[in-house]
Motif scaffolding. Structure first.
Motif, PDB file in Angstrom:
ATOM      1  N   LEU A  51     -27.889  12.699  -1.905  1.00 29.30           N
ATOM      2  CA  LEU A  51     -28.177  11.769  -0.812  1.00 29.30           C
ATOM      3  C   LEU A  51     -29.656  11.414  -0.730  1.00 29.30           C
ATOM      4  N   LEU A  52     -30.516  12.404  -0.802  1.00 34.35           N
ATOM      5  CA  LEU A  52     -31.954  12.123  -0.733  1.00 34.35           C
ATOM      6  C   LEU A  52     -32.400  11.279  -1.917  1.00 34.35           C
ATOM      7  N   GLY A  53     -31.806  11.558  -3.087  1.00 31.23           N
ATOM      8  CA  GLY A  53     -32.153  10.774  -4.264  1.00 31.23           C
ATOM      9  C   GLY A  53     -31.816   9.299  -4.102  1.00 31.23           C
ATOM     10  N   SER A  54     -30.681   9.004  -3.465  1.00 29.40           N
ATOM     11  CA  SER A  54     -30.302   7.601  -3.268  1.00 29.40           C
ATOM     12  C   SER A  54     -31.022   6.981  -2.068  1.00 29.40           C
ATOM     13  N   TYR A  55     -31.195   7.740  -0.997  1.00 25.24           N
ATOM     14  CA  TYR A  55     -31.920   7.218   0.164  1.00 25.24           C
ATOM     15  C   TYR A  55     -33.334   6.791  -0.222  1.00 25.24           C
ATOM     16  N   PHE A  56     -33.954   7.559  -1.101  1.00 20.78           N
ATOM     17  CA  PHE A  56     -35.346   7.310  -1.468  1.00 20.78           C
ATOM     18  C   PHE A  56     -35.534   5.935  -2.107  1.00 20.78           C
ATOM     19  N   VAL A  57     -34.468   5.412  -2.741  1.00 21.55           N
ATOM     20  CA  VAL A  57     -34.572   4.096  -3.382  1.00 21.55           C
ATOM     21  C   VAL A  57     -33.775   3.037  -2.617  1.00 21.55           C
ATOM     22  N   GLY A  58     -33.462   3.328  -1.366  1.00 17.11           N
ATOM     23  CA  GLY A  58     -32.889   2.308  -0.500  1.00 17.11           C
ATOM     24  C   GLY A  58     -31.394   2.126  -0.596  1.00 17.11           C
ATOM     25  N   THR A  88     -22.037  10.471  -4.989  1.00 16.74           N
ATOM     26  CA  THR A  88     -22.841  10.595  -3.770  1.00 16.74           C
ATOM     27  C   THR A  88     -22.081  10.089  -2.556  1.00 16.74           C
ATOM     28  N   ALA A  89     -21.321   9.018  -2.738  1.00 18.43           N
ATOM     29  CA  ALA A  89     -20.514   8.480  -1.637  1.00 18.43           C
ATOM     30  C   ALA A  89     -19.548   9.531  -1.105  1.00 18.43           C
ATOM     31  N   LEU A  90     -18.961  10.315  -2.003  1.00 16.29           N
ATOM     32  CA  LEU A  90     -18.030  11.364  -1.588  1.00 16.29           C
ATOM     33  C   LEU A  90     -18.753  12.509  -0.899  1.00 16.29           C
ATOM     34  N   THR A  91     -19.946  12.858  -1.367  1.00 14.39           N
ATOM     35  CA  THR A  91     -20.699  13.922  -0.694  1.00 14.39           C
ATOM     36  C   THR A  91     -21.127  13.480   0.703  1.00 14.39           C
ATOM     37  N   TYR A  92     -21.399  12.182   0.849  1.00 16.59           N
ATOM     38  CA  TYR A  92     -21.734  11.640   2.177  1.00 16.59           C
ATOM     39  C   TYR A  92     -20.523  11.685   3.093  1.00 16.59           C
ATOM     40  N   ASN A 189     -18.052  -1.469  -2.997  1.00 16.05           N
ATOM     41  CA  ASN A 189     -19.081  -2.274  -3.665  1.00 16.05           C
ATOM     42  C   ASN A 189     -20.127  -1.455  -4.412  1.00 16.05           C
ATOM     43  N   ALA A 190     -19.794  -0.211  -4.760  1.00 17.11           N
ATOM     44  CA  ALA A 190     -20.772   0.602  -5.486  1.00 17.11           C
ATOM     45  C   ALA A 190     -21.144  -0.046  -6.811  1.00 17.11           C
ATOM     46  N   SER A 191     -20.172  -0.701  -7.446  1.00 17.50           N
ATOM     47  CA  SER A 191     -20.442  -1.314  -8.749  1.00 17.50           C
ATOM     48  C   SER A 191     -21.419  -2.478  -8.644  1.00 17.50           C
ATOM     49  N   ALA A 192     -21.453  -3.137  -7.479  1.00 19.24           N
ATOM     50  CA  ALA A 192     -22.404  -4.240  -7.290  1.00 19.24           C
ATOM     51  C   ALA A 192     -23.830  -3.726  -7.131  1.00 19.24           C
ATOM     52  N   GLY A 206     -29.112  -1.180  -1.378  1.00 22.96           N
ATOM     53  CA  GLY A 206     -27.972  -1.768  -0.696  1.00 22.96           C
ATOM     54  C   GLY A 206     -27.182  -0.722   0.051  1.00 22.96           C
ATOM     55  N   CYS A 207     -26.146  -1.191   0.752  1.00 17.92           N
ATOM     56  CA  CYS A 207     -25.284  -0.311   1.531  1.00 17.92           C
ATOM     57  C   CYS A 207     -23.895  -0.269   0.892  1.00 17.92           C
ATOM     58  N   ILE A 208     -23.456   0.905   0.491  1.00 17.75           N
ATOM     59  CA  ILE A 208     -22.140   1.076  -0.109  1.00 17.75           C
ATOM     60  C   ILE A 208     -21.107   1.268   0.994  1.00 17.75           C
ATOM     61  N   LYS A 209     -20.077   0.436   0.966  1.00 21.44           N
ATOM     62  CA  LYS A 209     -19.039   0.467   2.002  1.00 21.44           C
ATOM     63  C   LYS A 209     -17.834   1.271   1.513  1.00 21.44           C
ATOM     64  N   ILE A 210     -17.376   2.168   2.362  1.00 22.05           N
ATOM     65  CA  ILE A 210     -16.290   3.084   2.020  1.00 22.05           C
ATOM     66  C   ILE A 210     -15.190   2.965   3.075  1.00 22.05           C
ATOM     67  N   THR A 211     -13.943   2.868   2.643  1.00 24.00           N
ATOM     68  CA  THR A 211     -12.805   2.872   3.567  1.00 24.00           C
ATOM     69  C   THR A 211     -11.940   4.098   3.276  1.00 24.00           C
ATOM     70  N   VAL A 212     -11.702   4.894   4.315  1.00 27.29           N
ATOM     71  CA  VAL A 212     -10.844   6.071   4.194  1.00 27.29           C
ATOM     72  C   VAL A 212      -9.487   5.736   4.807  1.00 27.29           C
ATOM     73  N   LEU A 213      -8.442   5.820   4.004  1.00 25.49           N
ATOM     74  CA  LEU A 213      -7.105   5.477   4.460  1.00 25.49           C
ATOM     75  C   LEU A 213      -6.421   6.686   5.114  1.00 25.49           C
ATOM     76  N   LYS A 214      -5.306   6.415   5.739  1.00 28.25           N
ATOM     77  CA  LYS A 214      -4.528   7.472   6.381  1.00 28.25           C
ATOM     78  C   LYS A 214      -4.028   8.463   5.327  1.00 28.25           C
ATOM     79  N   PRO A 215      -4.164   9.768   5.599  1.00 33.69           N
ATOM     80  CA  PRO A 215      -3.662  10.761   4.627  1.00 33.69           C
ATOM     81  C   PRO A 215      -2.170  10.595   4.387  1.00 33.69           C
ATOM     82  N   ILE A 216      -1.752  10.905   3.173  1.00 28.90           N
ATOM     83  CA  ILE A 216      -0.343  10.853   2.792  1.00 28.90           C
ATOM     84  C   ILE A 216       0.136  12.284   2.577  1.00 28.90           C
TER      85      ILE A 216
END
Length: 247
Positions: A51-58, A88-92, A189-192, A206-216
């Protein structure tokens, strides 16, 4: 000129990750001597190095939930995979300790090696023995109350822009055999921001957008084919993935 700037940004990102890893390494080296005892601490360091590694570069992260998640449960978390930033998105996203199942080549990476030697699970996909050992270790972690992250596509798409590819059955077999709920996660949008390892197009803030769906939920007492759950998860994730491409 823009590509040059994005290449520079990618270099800064990797240097940032390396910096926070190096200053953490003496403690990680000590913790790695007894990974079972220090599992939670190693997970904590992995989270904050990334997280700190990615935050540092915006690079930032934003999560949307289909419904509130009960994080007191353990899950088999199934995200799509388009970027090294997915890790990193998953650790967040996850407030509780978890392990990744990933390709054995990550043992060769100087940063990820210590985590895949201790808390994460490397697997050589073409080896039945390696797959069996990974499945056994994953089952042990689930029984200990840990969650697992498995990228059901198996790899990052070779072409840009990426699409959601057919899932492999391993995650769904494991969920059924262990009566573990599946938590579908769509990283839009991580690939963008950084596709794959950024080698071709570089990266940018940039800001990576994450959607968590209902557990199955899964129930080993119900005669349900792995393939039907696999298809259900794929269809739900693909729908949200396609909607997200319009954002």
């Amino acid at each position: 000129m823009l590509l040059i700037l994005k290449k520079i940004h990618r270099l800064l990102y990797f240097l940032s990750i390396l910096f926070f890893f190096v200053i953490s390494f003496p403690i990680l080296y000590f913790l790695a001597k007894n990974p079972k005892k220090h599992y939670n601490s190693i997970v904590w360091f992995r989270k904050w190095i990334s997280l700190l590694g990615s935050y540092f570069v915006g690079i930032r992260y934003k999560v949307t939930y289909e419904e509130p998640i009960d994080w007191s449960k353990n899950y088999i978390i199934c995200p799509n995979h388009t970027s090294i930033l997915d890790i990193t998105a998953l650790t967040y996203l996850c407030p509780r300790p978890f392990s990744f199942i990933g390709k054995v080549e990550l043992l060769k990476n100087p940063v990820t090696r210590i985590f895949f030697k201790t808390i994460d699970i490397p697997v050589k996909r073409e080896s039945k023995i390696s797959s069996f050992k990974a499945f056994k270790r994953a089952t042990e972690l689930l029984k200990e109350g840990k969650s697992l992250v498995i990228f059901p596509e198996g790899k990052i798409d070779d072409h840009y822009p990426p699409t959601l590819h057919k899932f492999k059955p391993g995650a769904f077999r494991m969920a059924m055999d262990n009566n573990s709920p599946i938590l579908p996660v769509v990283i839009h949008n991580a690939s963008a921001i950084l596709w794959d390892d950024g080698g071709q197009f570089g990266s940018r803030p940039g800001c990576i957008k994450i959607t968590v769906l209902k557990p199955i939920e899964t129930d080993p007492n119900v005669s349900t084919a792995y393939s039907s759950i696999e298809q259900e998860v794929y269809e739900k994730m693909n729908k949200v993935w396609q909607e997200g491409s319009l954002l």
